[in-house]
Enzyme design. Structure first.
Site, PDB file in Angstrom:
ATOM      1  CD  GLN A 126      -2.157  -2.310   2.189  1.00 15.14           C
ATOM      2  OE1 GLN A 126      -1.214  -2.439   2.451  1.00 15.14           O
ATOM      3  NE2 GLN A 126      -3.290  -2.986   1.714  1.00 15.14           N
TER       4      GLN A 126
ATOM      5  CB  CYS B 229      -4.499   0.042   5.877  1.00 13.41           C
ATOM      6  SG  CYS B 229      -2.876  -1.034   6.248  1.00 13.41           S
TER       7      CYS B 229
ATOM      8  CD  GLU C 145      -3.487  -6.417   3.066  1.00 10.45           C
ATOM      9  OE1 GLU C 145      -4.277  -5.733   3.356  1.00 10.45           O
ATOM     10  OE2 GLU C 145      -2.978  -6.674   4.240  1.00 10.45           O
TER      11      GLU C 145
ATOM     12  CB  CYS D 252      -3.817  -8.306   7.075  1.00  9.00           C
ATOM     13  SG  CYS D 252      -5.571  -7.440   7.023  1.00  9.00           S
ATOM     14  N   GLY D 253      -3.300  -5.558   9.289  1.00  7.09           N
ATOM     15  CA  GLY D 253      -4.103  -5.581  10.903  1.00  7.09           C
ATOM     16  C   GLY D 253      -5.351  -5.120  11.521  1.00  7.09           C
ATOM     17  CB  THR D 254      -8.035  -3.779   9.468  1.00  5.20           C
ATOM     18  OG1 THR D 254      -8.125  -4.128   8.470  1.00  5.20           O
ATOM     19  CG2 THR D 254      -7.950  -2.184   9.374  1.00  5.20           C
ATOM     20  N   GLY D 255      -7.888  -7.611   9.442  1.00  5.71           N
ATOM     21  CA  GLY D 255      -7.247  -8.322   8.799  1.00  5.71           C
ATOM     22  C   GLY D 255      -8.171  -9.325  10.306  1.00  5.71           C
TER      23      GLY D 255
END
Length: 276
Positions: free
Chosen positions: A46, A75, A210, A219-222
């Site tokens: 990203q 993110c 993602e 993936c933090g939000t994941g």
């Protein structure tokens, strides 16, 4: 156009970070894709833009563009890199800042041990909030993928997630099912596909395909979405250690109506200039 940048990562989920306060940044989709290209550009999952705030009582504005050039709402690993970047570049000396994103305000905090803790906000489950074409806020939904029917939990952490339980993340069909779930017609804005293996009530392993980036090392939000889904299914208890291919995150959630707290590292790899 010459741009200064920092290359950063959070557990291997990597970013090109641009200071759009002290330099003018106006990028086309083609230029964003070039920056993200690992052969012809800098290379990243990203691109993160640090901008001046557009509303009161906020320190910065945070914009996120996936490797395909599309702008997204949130993110988590990027948020940790964001707070380290504004400290390292002298844009602030606050240890905790308020940052506006497309999905709302977040409040990352730089800890004494060098890790960053982020209040990721309250998770949402109604299909219209994901968005997801389904009925009610059921904990488990059936999703037809190829010739299979998968059991998924849908969660919005400011961006959409579909989390499924797998027996072993190492053999999970991330490469094949990931893109099919990401572009499934029941997700009008596409979705991040999470594959979660429960280790015990306070630990999981996770891989995430993602939206707009493919599988990333973390993936933090994941991670937040997976822990929330596991707690709602009665499989997990807060706090939970989430082991990704890039390393571990600590996630805490006290239940409905409460925000998800995420803690983990953020690292600057190098800085440079690129001519676009």
């Amino acid at each position: 156009m010459k741009l200064e940048f920092s290359k950063m990562h959070g557990l291997g989920n990597d970013f090109v970070v641009l200071d759009a306060i002290r330099q003018r940044v106006s990028l086309t989709g083609e230029q964003l894709r070039h920056l993200a290209d690992r052969h012809f550009g800098v290379g990243c999952d990203q691109i993160l833009l640090v901008e001046a705030p557009t509303q009161p009582d906020v320190d910065f504005r945070y914009r996120i563009f996936n490797a395909d050039g599309g702008e997204v709402e949130q993110c988590g690993n990027g948020a940790r890199c964001f707070v380290r970047f504004v400290h390292e570049t002298g844009l602030t000396d606050k240890r905790e800042i308020r940052v506006e994103t497309r999905s709302g305000i977040i409040a990352p905090r730089l800890e004494e041990n060098g890790n960053v803790t982020v209040n990721m906000g309250i998770p949402r489950f109604l299909p219209a909030e994901i968005p997801f074409l389904g009925d009610g806020d059921a904990v488990i939904h059936a999703l037809a993928v190829a010739s299979e029917t998968l059991e998924i939990s849908v969660v919005s952490m400011g961006n959409p997630h579909a989390v499924q339980l797998v027996g072993n993340v190492d053999s999970a069909p991330v490469a094949t099912h990931g893109p099919l779930i990401e572009g499934h017609p029941r997700f009008p804005q596409r979705v991040n596909a999470g594959f979660m293996q429960v280790v015990d009530r306070h630990a999981i392993k996770l891989r995430v395909y993602e939206r707009g980036a493919g599988e990333t090392l973390a993936c933090g939000t994941g991670a937040c979405a997976a822990v929330v889904a596991g707690i709602r299914r009665g499989l997990l208890e807060s706090p939970v250690r989430v082991t990704t291919r890039g390393g571990d995150l600590a996630i805490a959630w006290d239940g409905p109506g409460q925000p998800v707290m995420m803690s983990g590292p953020a690292v600057t790899v190098f800085t440079g200039e690129i001519e676009l």
